[in-house]
Scaffold this motif. Sequence first.
Motif, PDB file in Angstrom:
ATOM      1  N   GLY A 173       0.775  -1.295   0.113  1.00 39.24           N
ATOM      2  CA  GLY A 173       0.055   0.088  -0.015  1.00 39.24           C
ATOM      3  C   GLY A 173       0.815   1.098  -0.035  1.00 39.24           C
ATOM      4  N   ASP A 179     -10.710  -0.102   0.155  1.00 36.11           N
ATOM      5  CA  ASP A 179      -9.322  -0.858   0.318  1.00 36.11           C
ATOM      6  C   ASP A 179      -8.911  -0.405   1.796  1.00 36.11           C
ATOM      7  OD1 ASP A 179      -6.815  -2.137   0.281  1.00 36.11           O
ATOM      8  OD2 ASP A 179      -6.375  -1.357  -1.721  1.00 36.11           O
ATOM      9  N   PHE A 206      -6.955  -1.957   3.980  1.00 36.86           N
ATOM     10  CA  PHE A 206      -5.394  -2.285   4.107  1.00 36.86           C
ATOM     11  C   PHE A 206      -4.704  -0.947   3.647  1.00 36.86           C
ATOM     12  CE2 PHE A 206      -1.487  -4.041   2.592  1.00 36.86           C
ATOM     13  CZ  PHE A 206      -1.221  -4.723   3.529  1.00 36.86           C
ATOM     14  N   ALA A 207      -4.702  -0.683   2.246  1.00 39.42           N
ATOM     15  CA  ALA A 207      -4.056   0.180   1.804  1.00 39.42           C
ATOM     16  C   ALA A 207      -4.319   1.730   2.345  1.00 39.42           C
ATOM     17  CB  ALA A 207      -4.112   0.328   0.055  1.00 39.42           C
TER      18      ALA A 207
END
Lengths: 111, 241, 510
Positions: C325, C334, C336-337
Amino acid sequence: MASIEVGGKSYETDEEGYLVNLAEWNADVANYIAKTESVEMTDQHWEVINFLREYFDEYQIAPAVRVLTKAIGKKLGAEKGNSEYLYGLFPYGPGKQACKIAGLPKPTGCV
Amino acid sequence: MSMLFAILFYLATLVFVVGLLQRIRTYAATPAPLKIPTTPAPTTTGGVVLRMTREVVFFESLFKANLWTWSMGWLFHASLALVTLRHLRYFTEPVWGWVAFIQPFGIYAGITMLLGLCGLWVRRLFVERIRYISTPSDHLMLLLLIAITVSGLLMQFVAHTDVVAVKGYFIGLMHLDIRVLPSDLLLMLHLMLVTTLLVVFPFSKLLHAPGVFFSPTRNQTDNPREKRHLSAWAAKLESEK
Amino acid sequence: MADITAPAYRIIPIVPALKPDAMAGKGPFVASDKINEAIGFPGQLVEDWHDKAIAKMGELLSKYRSLKVYMDACVHCGACSDKCHYFIGTQDPKNMPVARQDLMRSVYRRYFTLPGKLFPKLVGARDLTREVLDEWYNYFNQCSECRRCSVFCPYGIDTAEVTMAAREILDSIGYGQKYSNEIIGKVHKIGNNLGLPGPALIDTLEGLEEDVKEATGIDVRFPIDVKGAEVLLITPSADFFAEPHIDSLIGYAKVFHATGTSWTLSSMASEAGNFGMFIGNYDQLRKIALRIREAALELGVKRIVVGECGHAWRVAYSFWNTLSGVGDGAGEVDRFAQMLQKQLDHRYKQPTHICEFTWDAIERNALTFDKAKNDKHIITFHDSCNVARGSRMGDLPGGQFEIPRNIIKAVASNFVEMSPETTREQTFCCGGGGGLLTDDLLDLRVKGALPRMEVLQQVVDEHGVNFMATICAICKAQFTKVMPIYGFDRRMVGGVHQLVSNAIILGEEK
């Protein structure tokens, strides 16, 4: 595993001749490895080897070339505190060849 | 005989179309988890289309690599394109204007195609490196293409076949109407070889033709910092965390 | 190893004649049980290696479009056949990219294609025997994954992708290479390829502060683990340890000092290199990259800057956004990123190469130089393969070529180009990339350096070049080692930021 015979005792080494168990290291082993590397050990060589051992004891790694040259310079005079001096002693490179004789593990990575 | 060829043609076409589509589907369905364009690479989709066009039309990379291979390879492929398009006249009634226009070029392209193929084969036979990497199938493929070209050229320039009847036969085939195919040995040979080519196509190195369009080093945009690229299987690793 | 000599230069660079099996052999040292098991691979060759290898190959074919297409598309045209530096230097035909790929392609055909199952001889298909496996190990460890062949292939076939797949298969059956796998173990355990523990790192950095103070009279800092710093510098650990690498590290620090940038190193992420790429293992690649994400989150930095390291910049530029990321443009959902991307300052490119950072400062007139300090050097630039063909700098394609050159020209007066068939996208690998920078492959490394040494010799003879700048830790280490064998001084090679360091004006002594 490979090994070397020094004074009737066998020492385990890796494929490249680096000592596996560094506690086993002694002056005879150093002299033996130096011979296989075609290095004639002198007092100047021993200065470097001893410094490497001391540094390793403290930091669990060999010193950076720069740290080594600086330490040698402090001990033996500024004219010896450069990598040319060290290459003169250990033609295959002070990092690897000196480590090998000092019984330290080989530095890995992009060096 | 006409019937036999009809069955052969239907089967070959089926194998060609189904085999090729199946292969293309596999390529399309296989993920490309990482950005790997060979840089410098275009940063936009338009740029990628241009890069791919240069690659497919002019063989840009091959040009950089080796002028001999490039000139022979390009001559062969360009000629093949013309020859193939010229052959559309046997499948269309009335013949499309542009097909009629390229007809004379298409005929001479048969000759340049043969030249290109021979040039490539000479290279394969006499350059040590290329001979080393060649398999029997590499030689056979060239032989097959050369035989197709030569049999075609012979019909054009030496022993004419009844092209009107041939055309009638193929137009018929397209409407599931089996007509009479002239029983001419050269023609039989030519058609046999072409069906062989069709069948071999989806199982051989001829897959370079669809393959190039799916090559990640050529078809990816160079924008990894600007846009996060994540394949389905790689994304799963994150959700498992 | 004293008997290793340099091959003779070619009179005119003609294509060498083939010397079959010139490099046949056992390959580099095989990783021991201990090394393999530490990173989750089988300790040694498993009993059912044949079936496991074929199954792994099938798995990779379904996970990587590159591999799938490249196994099918090659027509044996030979465009790549004379492009590999290892082929040029060794003349072993199996070092032709196409032949190297065919080592795997022949097995692919046998097990995964109809003609190969029916008529193996006709299409050059082979069973995966122990001999073939050993051949894989030997020759897939003679590819530096430099991608030069992929430039010339009409289908863009990249041998690096094939080599990575082969090494991944070999690792999965316990037949890994010692050098790469040992290093990967050290990154996981200690945080860098060298195995440099935190205290040693801190001691080294303190020493550097003293040195720079002594040389310039200025207090240039080398901060580590500073929370809230703006920039996190990720650099190859060789920069802390080896010559001439360390001179570039000093250069980065001076640039940060002169631009008033608050920056820090991280003891957890004290490595830019990512050997996970060399062995083609996505999990390792990802796990190593995640250390940097973790450090960035923990330190709360706004920018991530990468030091002079070729393959690391490929991983950082092309893969980090995917793996960890570090980048921009993640989707709204998203998480996580986004977690990281929200923290980063997107007025800057993430990640930024140190050359982009320095060049940007030069363009803003934020740096001043005394070019005369580099007057003793007549400089040429060696494009590092991974930077050249697997990354970019700046906004335009090819920025990876222009920006380092622009920096050199800004800090020095004498710059000379080497032959254009050997620079930019057509550059030759130094001969030590891709996990081959190990003493047991020194013979290969010396031979692989041949094409670069030939053209270096030209500019040395014609223009008196005495310094070859490069921006890769592997290039620096490799050239330092092999150049003396070709009769050059090892101090001829150095970093771009070494030149920056020489010339940069830091202000008045305090």
